[in-house]
Design a protein around this motif. Structure first.
Motif, PDB file in Angstrom:
ATOM      1  N   ILE A   6       0.836  -1.202   0.000  1.00  0.00           N
ATOM      2  CA  ILE A   6       0.000   0.000   0.000  1.00  0.00           C
ATOM      3  C   ILE A   6       0.872   1.253   0.000  1.00  0.00           C
ATOM      4  O   ILE A   6       1.832   1.363   0.778  1.00  0.00           O
ATOM      5  N   GLY A   7       0.524   2.189  -0.868  1.00  0.00           N
ATOM      6  CA  GLY A   7       1.146   3.497  -0.873  1.00  0.00           C
ATOM      7  C   GLY A   7       0.117   4.548  -0.526  1.00  0.00           C
ATOM      8  O   GLY A   7      -0.989   4.533  -1.074  1.00  0.00           O
ATOM      9  N   VAL A   8       0.454   5.445   0.391  1.00  0.00           N
ATOM     10  CA  VAL A   8      -0.450   6.522   0.788  1.00  0.00           C
ATOM     11  C   VAL A   8       0.190   7.858   0.433  1.00  0.00           C
ATOM     12  O   VAL A   8       1.340   8.121   0.799  1.00  0.00           O
ATOM     13  N   VAL A   9      -0.562   8.687  -0.289  1.00  0.00           N
ATOM     14  CA  VAL A   9      -0.095  10.024  -0.629  1.00  0.00           C
ATOM     15  C   VAL A   9      -0.771  11.011   0.312  1.00  0.00           C
ATOM     16  O   VAL A   9      -1.988  11.202   0.251  1.00  0.00           O
ATOM     17  N   GLY A  10       0.002  11.608   1.192  1.00  0.00           N
ATOM     18  CA  GLY A  10      -0.538  12.531   2.183  1.00  0.00           C
ATOM     19  C   GLY A  10      -0.463  11.929   3.569  1.00  0.00           C
ATOM     20  O   GLY A  10      -0.899  10.786   3.775  1.00  0.00           O
ATOM     21  N   GLY A  11       0.051  12.679   4.519  1.00  0.00           N
ATOM     22  CA  GLY A  11       0.201  12.139   5.867  1.00  0.00           C
ATOM     23  C   GLY A  11      -0.530  12.915   6.927  1.00  0.00           C
ATOM     24  O   GLY A  11      -0.342  12.666   8.121  1.00  0.00           O
ATOM     25  N   GLY A  12      -1.368  13.856   6.517  1.00  0.00           N
ATOM     26  CA  GLY A  12      -2.091  14.671   7.486  1.00  0.00           C
ATOM     27  C   GLY A  12      -3.268  13.943   8.111  1.00  0.00           C
ATOM     28  O   GLY A  12      -3.232  12.733   8.351  1.00  0.00           O
ATOM     29  N   TYR A  13      -4.350  14.684   8.338  1.00  0.00           N
ATOM     30  CA  TYR A  13      -5.530  14.156   9.034  1.00  0.00           C
ATOM     31  C   TYR A  13      -6.010  12.835   8.427  1.00  0.00           C
ATOM     32  O   TYR A  13      -6.125  11.815   9.108  1.00  0.00           O
ATOM     33  N   PRO A  35      -2.675  -5.970   3.766  1.00  0.00           N
ATOM     34  CA  PRO A  35      -1.914  -4.769   3.417  1.00  0.00           C
ATOM     35  C   PRO A  35      -0.574  -4.685   4.142  1.00  0.00           C
ATOM     36  O   PRO A  35      -0.467  -5.008   5.332  1.00  0.00           O
ATOM     37  N   GLU A  36       0.414  -4.240   3.407  1.00  0.00           N
ATOM     38  CA  GLU A  36       1.700  -3.881   3.985  1.00  0.00           C
ATOM     39  C   GLU A  36       1.941  -2.409   3.703  1.00  0.00           C
ATOM     40  O   GLU A  36       1.814  -1.960   2.557  1.00  0.00           O
ATOM     41  N   LEU A  37       2.273  -1.650   4.735  1.00  0.00           N
ATOM     42  CA  LEU A  37       2.517  -0.224   4.565  1.00  0.00           C
ATOM     43  C   LEU A  37       3.871  -0.050   3.888  1.00  0.00           C
ATOM     44  O   LEU A  37       4.912  -0.001   4.536  1.00  0.00           O
ATOM     45  N   GLU A  38       3.820   0.062   2.582  1.00  0.00           N
ATOM     46  CA  GLU A  38       5.045   0.041   1.781  1.00  0.00           C
ATOM     47  C   GLU A  38       5.704   1.415   1.677  1.00  0.00           C
ATOM     48  O   GLU A  38       6.905   1.557   1.893  1.00  0.00           O
ATOM     49  N   MET A  39       4.922   2.440   1.340  1.00  0.00           N
ATOM     50  CA  MET A  39       5.540   3.739   1.068  1.00  0.00           C
ATOM     51  C   MET A  39       4.544   4.863   1.318  1.00  0.00           C
ATOM     52  O   MET A  39       3.352   4.711   1.059  1.00  0.00           O
ATOM     53  N   ILE A  40       5.061   5.991   1.832  1.00  0.00           N
ATOM     54  CA  ILE A  40       4.222   7.161   2.033  1.00  0.00           C
ATOM     55  C   ILE A  40       4.918   8.382   1.431  1.00  0.00           C
ATOM     56  O   ILE A  40       6.145   8.509   1.488  1.00  0.00           O
ATOM     57  N   ALA A  41       4.114   9.258   0.822  1.00  0.00           N
ATOM     58  CA  ALA A  41       4.607  10.504   0.247  1.00  0.00           C
ATOM     59  C   ALA A  41       3.859  11.661   0.894  1.00  0.00           C
ATOM     60  O   ALA A  41       2.704  11.522   1.302  1.00  0.00           O
ATOM     61  N   ALA A  42       4.536  12.810   0.969  1.00  0.00           N
ATOM     62  CA  ALA A  42       3.916  13.982   1.565  1.00  0.00           C
ATOM     63  C   ALA A  42       4.376  15.223   0.809  1.00  0.00           C
ATOM     64  O   ALA A  42       4.917  15.128  -0.291  1.00  0.00           O
ATOM     65  N   SER A  43       4.199  16.383   1.415  1.00  0.00           N
ATOM     66  CA  SER A  43       4.530  17.629   0.734  1.00  0.00           C
ATOM     67  C   SER A  43       6.028  17.834   0.579  1.00  0.00           C
ATOM     68  O   SER A  43       6.468  18.660  -0.238  1.00  0.00           O
ATOM     69  N   SER A  44       6.818  17.097   1.348  1.00  0.00           N
ATOM     70  CA  SER A  44       8.272  17.176   1.249  1.00  0.00           C
ATOM     71  C   SER A  44       8.867  15.842   1.681  1.00  0.00           C
ATOM     72  O   SER A  44       8.218  15.077   2.412  1.00  0.00           O
ATOM     73  N   PRO A  45      10.086  15.530   1.255  1.00  0.00           N
ATOM     74  CA  PRO A  45      10.741  14.295   1.705  1.00  0.00           C
ATOM     75  C   PRO A  45      10.874  14.233   3.228  1.00  0.00           C
ATOM     76  O   PRO A  45      10.756  13.163   3.823  1.00  0.00           O
ATOM     77  N   GLU A  49       9.301  11.319   5.616  1.00  0.00           N
ATOM     78  CA  GLU A  49      10.107  10.526   6.538  1.00  0.00           C
ATOM     79  C   GLU A  49       9.529  10.569   7.952  1.00  0.00           C
ATOM     80  O   GLU A  49       9.512   9.556   8.664  1.00  0.00           O
ATOM     81  N   ARG A  50       9.044  11.722   8.351  1.00  0.00           N
ATOM     82  CA  ARG A  50       8.421  11.821   9.667  1.00  0.00           C
ATOM     83  C   ARG A  50       7.183  10.937   9.762  1.00  0.00           C
ATOM     84  O   ARG A  50       6.991  10.214  10.750  1.00  0.00           O
ATOM     85  N   TYR A  51       6.350  10.954   8.727  1.00  0.00           N
ATOM     86  CA  TYR A  51       5.159  10.109   8.714  1.00  0.00           C
ATOM     87  C   TYR A  51       5.528   8.626   8.628  1.00  0.00           C
ATOM     88  O   TYR A  51       4.856   7.772   9.204  1.00  0.00           O
ATOM     89  N   VAL A  77      -3.659   4.989  -1.991  1.00  0.00           N
ATOM     90  CA  VAL A  77      -4.659   5.808  -1.312  1.00  0.00           C
ATOM     91  C   VAL A  77      -4.240   7.262  -1.465  1.00  0.00           C
ATOM     92  O   VAL A  77      -3.125   7.637  -1.099  1.00  0.00           O
ATOM     93  N   ILE A  78      -5.140   8.087  -2.009  1.00  0.00           N
ATOM     94  CA  ILE A  78      -4.854   9.507  -2.217  1.00  0.00           C
ATOM     95  C   ILE A  78      -5.514  10.307  -1.102  1.00  0.00           C
ATOM     96  O   ILE A  78      -6.743  10.367  -1.006  1.00  0.00           O
ATOM     97  N   ALA A  79      -4.695  10.904  -0.249  1.00  0.00           N
ATOM     98  CA  ALA A  79      -5.194  11.709   0.861  1.00  0.00           C
ATOM     99  C   ALA A  79      -4.495  13.062   0.866  1.00  0.00           C
ATOM    100  O   ALA A  79      -4.205  13.621   1.926  1.00  0.00           O
TER     101      ALA A  79
END
Length: 367
Positions: A6-13, A35-45, A49-51, A77-79
């Protein structure tokens, strides 16, 4: 059991909510896909990394493009903010990767329609995140209506009311700029989705939209605070929808009331584990609304708890949503609500905006 990255775009709410849901859905619903939490992307690297550390992902992506293209990411997942939805979804579907996109589907009707066209042309599993309608209580209401429990429906009233901007001295923030971030972009889609789910298509609307507090400390407000929408459903039934971010005292006023020839139903998300059902039968002296507490007999409740009346919460709605998404991927068939269902909400919003501007009843089919 089959693992799925699973990839999630966005780490906020909502990014957090979806990440937590994906980490627990298999244990709660015993889904075949794990599901395996594979990768997360946010507004900056740095944010990614924090998420990653906070939510337990294997890797942080430098940007959403890298996440979408990574072969270990099998579903997305687009968030992220609404204006990013189209590009991310289209890139994912071009690679055949299923997409769960947060509501609203896009920040413009044009983008929403383009996303639907891409989804349907690709045949990729797609889903839009309307979570409130997934409570065991609201799922039960849908069944009551389908079974004719209150007879022929004669009227519908829906609302989504909150008060996070009710104080006129609350500072100006990002929610005060752009229609996509206003009440019509943020809150109104929820009761409109509820109306469509419970009552069927909306044929035409008559709307009034207002900015109550036009300035706030720090800047001018460029979007709306609340709106009322009279509507006529394709079935002929009349209804009313109200949404507001300045409804003092309301915290999660996602509520609806439905009247029928043999009874009525009431629901309020601030008491999300109860349905109020009135049956027009028996002696008048003993008639009244009965409070039904949700329990294992209601949809999607038992996996969380075996105790009637113990209740489910907000995060559980997102877990139910994750289960529906995984089930759709396993079956290779999109589950409701699809991108097209998200578009239906966007079209009602657009019709309401046109109606408010012109002061006339506006058919949804003409937007």
């Amino acid at each position: 059991m089959v693992k799925i990255g699973i990839g999630v775009v966005g780490g906020g709410y909502m990014g957090k909510a979806h990440s937590v849901a994906m980490s627990s859905v298999a244990a709660i619903f015993n889904t075949k896909l794990r599901p395996e939490l594979e990768m997360i992307a946010a507004s900056s690297p740095e944010s990614a990394e924090r998420y990653r550390q906070q939510f337990g992902f294997s890797r942080a992506a430098p940007n959403w493009q890298a996440l979408v293209e990574d072969p270990a990411v099998e579903a997305i997942v687009i968030a992220s903010p609404q204006e990013t939805h189209r590009a991310i979804a289209e890139a994912a579907m071009a690679l055949g990767k299923p997409v769960l996109c947060e509501k609203p589907l896009a920040d413009t009707l044009e983008d929403a329609r383009a996303m639907v066209a891409t989804a349907e042309a690709s045949g990729v599993v797609n889903m839009v995140g309307f979570n409130y309608i997934r409570t065991p209580a609201s799922q039960f209401v849908r069944k009551l209506l389908a079974d004719g429990a209150i007879g022929g429906v004669t009227w519908f009233r829906g609302e989504h009311t909150e008060d996070f901007l009710s104080d006129p001295q609350a500072p100006h923030n990002w929610r005060c700029d752009g229609m996509a971030n206003g009440n019509m972009g943020d809150l109104a889609p929820h009761p409109i989705n509820a109306a469509l789910a419970l009552m069927g298509p909306i044929a035409e609307v008559m709307a009034e939209i207002e900015t109550v507090h036009r300035t706030r400390p720090g800047g001018a407000v460029t979007n709306d605070d609340h709106a009322q929408i009279m509507c006529r459903f394709a079935s002929g039934v009349k209804g009313h929808i109200y949404s507001s971010r300045v409804a003092t005292g309301r915290k999660m006023g996602y509520a609806y009331e439905i009247h029928g020839t043999k009874g009525a139903i009431r629901f309020d998300q601030e008491d999300q584990n109860a349905v109020w059902l009135y049956r027009a039968e028996g002696p008048e002296a003993t008639r009244g609304f009965a409070k039904i507490l949700t329990g294992p007999a209601h949809p999607d409740y038992e996996p969380f708890c075996l105790g009637p009346g113990h209740g489910t919460g907000y995060q559980d709605q997102i877990i139910i949503e994750a289960k529906d998404f995984l089930t759709a991927i396993e079956a290779g068939q999109s589950n409701w609500p699809t991108f097209r269902d998200g578009l239906a909400v966007a079209e009602v919003v657009e019709a309401a905006l046109i109606s408010a501007q012109n002061g006339v009843w506006t058919p949804v089919s003409q937007v």
